[in-house]
Enzyme design. Structure first.
Site, PDB file in Angstrom:
ATOM      1  N   HIS A   1       2.630  16.093 -26.466  1.00 42.00           N
ATOM      2  CA  HIS A   1       2.438  14.704 -26.052  1.00 42.00           C
ATOM      3  C   HIS A   1       1.133  14.095 -26.550  1.00 42.00           C
ATOM      4  O   HIS A   1       1.062  12.875 -26.731  1.00 42.00           O
ATOM      5  CB  HIS A   1       2.511  14.606 -24.522  1.00 42.00           C
ATOM      6  CG  HIS A   1       3.905  14.725 -23.986  1.00 42.00           C
ATOM      7  ND1 HIS A   1       4.680  15.840 -24.184  1.00 42.00           N
ATOM      8  CD2 HIS A   1       4.670  13.858 -23.256  1.00 42.00           C
ATOM      9  CE1 HIS A   1       5.852  15.660 -23.593  1.00 42.00           C
ATOM     10  NE2 HIS A   1       5.870  14.478 -23.044  1.00 42.00           N
TER      11      HIS A   1
ATOM     12  N   HIS B   1       1.949  10.803 -28.208  1.00 40.88           N
ATOM     13  CA  HIS B   1       1.459   9.538 -27.671  1.00 40.88           C
ATOM     14  C   HIS B   1       0.629   8.787 -28.713  1.00 40.88           C
ATOM     15  O   HIS B   1       0.686   7.546 -28.797  1.00 40.88           O
ATOM     16  CB  HIS B   1       0.619   9.780 -26.422  1.00 40.88           C
ATOM     17  CG  HIS B   1       1.429  10.096 -25.214  1.00 40.88           C
ATOM     18  ND1 HIS B   1       0.865  10.498 -24.018  1.00 40.88           N
ATOM     19  CD2 HIS B   1       2.761  10.051 -24.982  1.00 40.88           C
ATOM     20  CE1 HIS B   1       1.810  10.702 -23.118  1.00 40.88           C
ATOM     21  NE2 HIS B   1       2.967  10.440 -23.696  1.00 40.88           N
TER      22      HIS B   1
ATOM     23  N   LYS C   1       4.666  11.236 -11.417  1.00 36.29           N
ATOM     24  CA  LYS C   1       3.792  10.479 -12.308  1.00 36.29           C
ATOM     25  C   LYS C   1       4.395   9.091 -12.522  1.00 36.29           C
ATOM     26  O   LYS C   1       5.542   8.971 -12.938  1.00 36.29           O
ATOM     27  CB  LYS C   1       3.639  11.177 -13.653  1.00 36.29           C
ATOM     28  CG  LYS C   1       2.589  12.253 -13.699  1.00 36.29           C
ATOM     29  CD  LYS C   1       2.397  12.702 -15.141  1.00 36.29           C
ATOM     30  CE  LYS C   1       1.303  13.732 -15.273  1.00 36.29           C
ATOM     31  NZ  LYS C   1       1.118  14.154 -16.679  1.00 36.29           N
TER      32      LYS C   1
ATOM     33  N   GLU D   1      -2.162  17.576 -11.623  1.00 26.55           N
ATOM     34  CA  GLU D   1      -2.586  17.968 -12.963  1.00 26.55           C
ATOM     35  C   GLU D   1      -4.075  18.294 -13.051  1.00 26.55           C
ATOM     36  O   GLU D   1      -4.811  17.750 -13.872  1.00 26.55           O
ATOM     37  CB  GLU D   1      -2.218  16.880 -13.985  1.00 26.55           C
ATOM     38  CG  GLU D   1      -2.194  17.414 -15.419  1.00 26.55           C
ATOM     39  CD  GLU D   1      -1.638  16.408 -16.415  1.00 26.55           C
ATOM     40  OE1 GLU D   1      -2.350  16.102 -17.372  1.00 26.55           O
ATOM     41  OE2 GLU D   1      -0.499  15.939 -16.214  1.00 26.55           O
TER      42      GLU D   1
ATOM     43  N   LYS E   1      10.036  22.284 -14.248  1.00 24.78           N
ATOM     44  CA  LYS E   1       9.045  21.270 -13.915  1.00 24.78           C
ATOM     45  C   LYS E   1       8.724  21.287 -12.427  1.00 24.78           C
ATOM     46  O   LYS E   1       7.558  21.146 -12.037  1.00 24.78           O
ATOM     47  CB  LYS E   1       9.528  19.882 -14.326  1.00 24.78           C
ATOM     48  CG  LYS E   1       8.476  18.814 -14.043  1.00 24.78           C
ATOM     49  CD  LYS E   1       8.709  17.521 -14.772  1.00 24.78           C
ATOM     50  CE  LYS E   1       7.514  16.587 -14.610  1.00 24.78           C
ATOM     51  NZ  LYS E   1       7.686  15.308 -15.329  1.00 24.78           N
TER      52      LYS E   1
ATOM     53  N   ASN F   1       2.498  18.639 -21.038  1.00 25.43           N
ATOM     54  CA  ASN F   1       2.150  17.694 -22.094  1.00 25.43           C
ATOM     55  C   ASN F   1       2.228  18.308 -23.487  1.00 25.43           C
ATOM     56  O   ASN F   1       1.712  17.721 -24.441  1.00 25.43           O
ATOM     57  CB  ASN F   1       0.746  17.136 -21.852  1.00 25.43           C
ATOM     58  CG  ASN F   1       0.682  16.269 -20.614  1.00 25.43           C
ATOM     59  OD1 ASN F   1       1.446  15.328 -20.464  1.00 25.43           O
ATOM     60  ND2 ASN F   1      -0.231  16.598 -19.718  1.00 25.43           N
TER      61      ASN F   1
ATOM     62  N   ARG G   1      -0.316  22.003 -14.693  1.00 30.93           N
ATOM     63  CA  ARG G   1       0.626  20.924 -14.993  1.00 30.93           C
ATOM     64  C   ARG G   1       0.379  20.312 -16.375  1.00 30.93           C
ATOM     65  O   ARG G   1       1.293  19.735 -16.977  1.00 30.93           O
ATOM     66  CB  ARG G   1       0.569  19.838 -13.913  1.00 30.93           C
ATOM     67  CG  ARG G   1       1.602  18.741 -14.129  1.00 30.93           C
ATOM     68  CD  ARG G   1       1.774  17.835 -12.931  1.00 30.93           C
ATOM     69  NE  ARG G   1       2.715  16.781 -13.234  1.00 30.93           N
ATOM     70  CZ  ARG G   1       3.252  15.954 -12.340  1.00 30.93           C
ATOM     71  NH1 ARG G   1       2.924  16.063 -11.058  1.00 30.93           N
ATOM     72  NH2 ARG G   1       4.106  15.016 -12.709  1.00 30.93           N
TER      73      ARG G   1
ATOM     74  N   GLU H   1      12.591  16.809 -24.791  1.00 29.46           N
ATOM     75  CA  GLU H   1      11.937  17.226 -23.543  1.00 29.46           C
ATOM     76  C   GLU H   1      12.610  18.468 -22.955  1.00 29.46           C
ATOM     77  O   GLU H   1      11.958  19.280 -22.292  1.00 29.46           O
ATOM     78  CB  GLU H   1      11.956  16.084 -22.529  1.00 29.46           C
ATOM     79  CG  GLU H   1      11.127  14.866 -22.931  1.00 29.46           C
ATOM     80  CD  GLU H   1       9.634  15.047 -22.699  1.00 29.46           C
ATOM     81  OE1 GLU H   1       9.211  16.150 -22.319  1.00 29.46           O
ATOM     82  OE2 GLU H   1       8.891  14.072 -22.904  1.00 29.46           O
TER      83      GLU H   1
ATOM     84  N   ARG I   1       0.818  -1.235   0.000  1.00 30.45           N
ATOM     85  CA  ARG I   1       0.000   0.000   0.000  1.00 30.45           C
ATOM     86  C   ARG I   1       0.843   1.273   0.000  1.00 30.45           C
ATOM     87  O   ARG I   1       0.407   2.325   0.455  1.00 30.45           O
ATOM     88  CB  ARG I   1      -0.980   0.004   1.184  1.00 30.45           C
ATOM     89  CG  ARG I   1      -2.047  -1.095   1.085  1.00 30.45           C
ATOM     90  CD  ARG I   1      -3.150  -0.875   2.095  1.00 30.45           C
ATOM     91  NE  ARG I   1      -4.220  -1.851   1.890  1.00 30.45           N
ATOM     92  CZ  ARG I   1      -4.291  -3.015   2.529  1.00 30.45           C
ATOM     93  NH1 ARG I   1      -3.346  -3.343   3.413  1.00 30.45           N
ATOM     94  NH2 ARG I   1      -5.287  -3.839   2.292  1.00 30.45           N
TER      95      ARG I   1
ATOM     96  N   HIS J   1       9.904   7.622 -27.557  1.00 34.06           N
ATOM     97  CA  HIS J   1       9.044   8.642 -26.972  1.00 34.06           C
ATOM     98  C   HIS J   1       9.483  10.062 -27.318  1.00 34.06           C
ATOM     99  O   HIS J   1       8.665  10.887 -27.760  1.00 34.06           O
ATOM    100  CB  HIS J   1       8.996   8.466 -25.452  1.00 34.06           C
ATOM    101  CG  HIS J   1       8.224   9.533 -24.746  1.00 34.06           C
ATOM    102  ND1 HIS J   1       6.851   9.681 -24.867  1.00 34.06           N
ATOM    103  CD2 HIS J   1       8.629  10.532 -23.919  1.00 34.06           C
ATOM    104  CE1 HIS J   1       6.445  10.707 -24.147  1.00 34.06           C
ATOM    105  NE2 HIS J   1       7.505  11.244 -23.569  1.00 34.06           N
TER     106      HIS J   1
END
Length: 382
Positions: free
Chosen positions: A250, A254, A146, A239, A229, A247, A243, A188, A124, A269
């Protein structure tokens, strides 16, 4: 040797530091022992990173008196799967690490996402340390919490926000990357200038060769990226607003990864992000939000660095406009079926655009696909 650059990520009780500089891998044991004395460590890495750098990390941990075991996976995006995730979780549990111990994500973005997600759910929730070994991971995926894996429906659709306790970005390990991997990470870096720092993008246009060569310019570029960042994450950790700017490129990128089957021989990527950022700027110009000179400038810089900037440069193509739209509508930023894109009014002037017309996006992509293959500039290479 100069002292590492330290970038704080301010999140209250979950605050942590990013250390940036050469030789940090050899200091990892001391730094982790200061964070968690007598903790046992479970390292998650891939076979490529293990062959290059695991001995250095293990020696550092041994000197600090930290017990450790290693879980190894195959390199590449395919390891961000339910099957590999299940195995990593079972292997981590088998090491008998407890909640007070640490998981170490030792690798590029795939390992950081995979190991971080495992740490988020094992017992957990366990603390974990990011030791990113690629430029992309050092400036982006290792920072901000993330974590996740891919679904057959799209990229990073299963995961959790789970902040690391420490990030160690050893810039000397970047010298072992291929030129292609380093260029992919550079996309990036450029992204941070395009989001909200026109001066940084201008600096990169002048100094990108120095960044590629290594040394102080490379460390400065990484530090500027991490500060950018870290500031955004501190203001919007999960986000719900700002935030999403991270992206930029992206949503398109993606989708390109999805339709190429996450096949790194065709597209990795950072290359998808590079093409995606150009598409985002071109689409913005199409909507009259910025001048045509803006996407031309973005494409010119990324192409000069050696990155792909056109869909036609992807070996084997990128499917159809309908296939790309199917991938885009599975994007995490879609809200009640409405498309959200990061668009721009100029270099460093990106913004969140809600309720973008899907028909306009599809028509735009159909035009870009109609340009056909560009055999003169394939994305693959050393």
């Amino acid at each position: 040797m100069t002292s590492p650059i330290t970038v704080p990520v301010v999140l209250g009780e979950r605050s942590y530091e990013i250390s940036i500089g050469p030789g940090l891998l050899a200091e990892a044991g001391t730094r982790i022992a200061a964070l968690a004395p007598q903790a046992r460590l479970a390292i998650v890495t891939d076979t490529n990173v293990a062959g290059l750098h695991l001995a250095t990390l293990a020696e550092s941990l041994d000197r600090a008196g930290l017990a450790h075991q290693t879980v190894t996976v195959e390199p590449g995006e395919a390891s961000k799967s339910f099957t590999t995730f299940a195995r990593v979780c079972e292997d981590l549990i088998a090491t008998r690490v407890e909640r007070g111990d640490l998981v170490v994500a030792f690798g590029g973005g795939v390992i950081g996402d995979l190991a971080g997600f495992a740490a988020a759910v094992i017992r957990r929730g366990m603390r974990f340390v990011q030791i990113p070994t690629s430029l992309l991971a050092q400036v982006d995926s290792s920072v901000g919490g993330k974590t996740g894996i891919n679904s057959r429906h799209g990229k990073n659709l299963v995961g959790a926000f789970h902040q690391p306790s420490l990030v160690l970005a050893d810039t000397s390990v970047l010298d072992t990357l291929s030129k292609r991997e380093f260029r992919a990470g550079y996309a990036e870096v450029a992204k941070y200038g395009l989001i909200n720092d026109a001066a940084f993008f201008g600096w990169l246009e002048r100094r990108w060769r120095d960044v590629m060569a290594g040394g102080a310019a490379r460390e400065e570029a990484i530090a500027i990226s991490c500060r950018s960042k870290a500031g955004i994450v501190a203001r919007d950790e999960t986000e719900t607003g700002e935030r999403a700017l991270l992206n930029l490129g992206h949503t398109f990128g993606h989708a390109l990864e999805a339709v190429t089957g996450y096949d790194s021989r065709r597209l990795v990527h950072g290359e998808g992000v590079a093409i995606g950022m150009v598409l985002a700027h071109e689409f913005s110009a199409r909507l009259g939000l910025c001048s045509q000179e803006t996407p031309s400038r973005v494409a010119a810089h990324l192409a000069e660095v050696g990155l792909p900037t056109r869909i036609g440069q992807i070996p084997g193509g990128a499917g159809s406009a309908d296939a790309l739209m199917t991938a885009i509508t599975q994007d995490k930023k879609v809200k009640r079926g409405r498309l959200t894109f990061i668009l721009t009014r100029g270099i460093g002037e990106s913004f969140i655009a809600d309720d973008v017309d899907p028909a306009a996006v599809r028509h735009f992509l159909a035009e870009k696909l109609a340009d056909g293959p560009d055999a003169a500039a394939p994305v693959t290479g050393p």
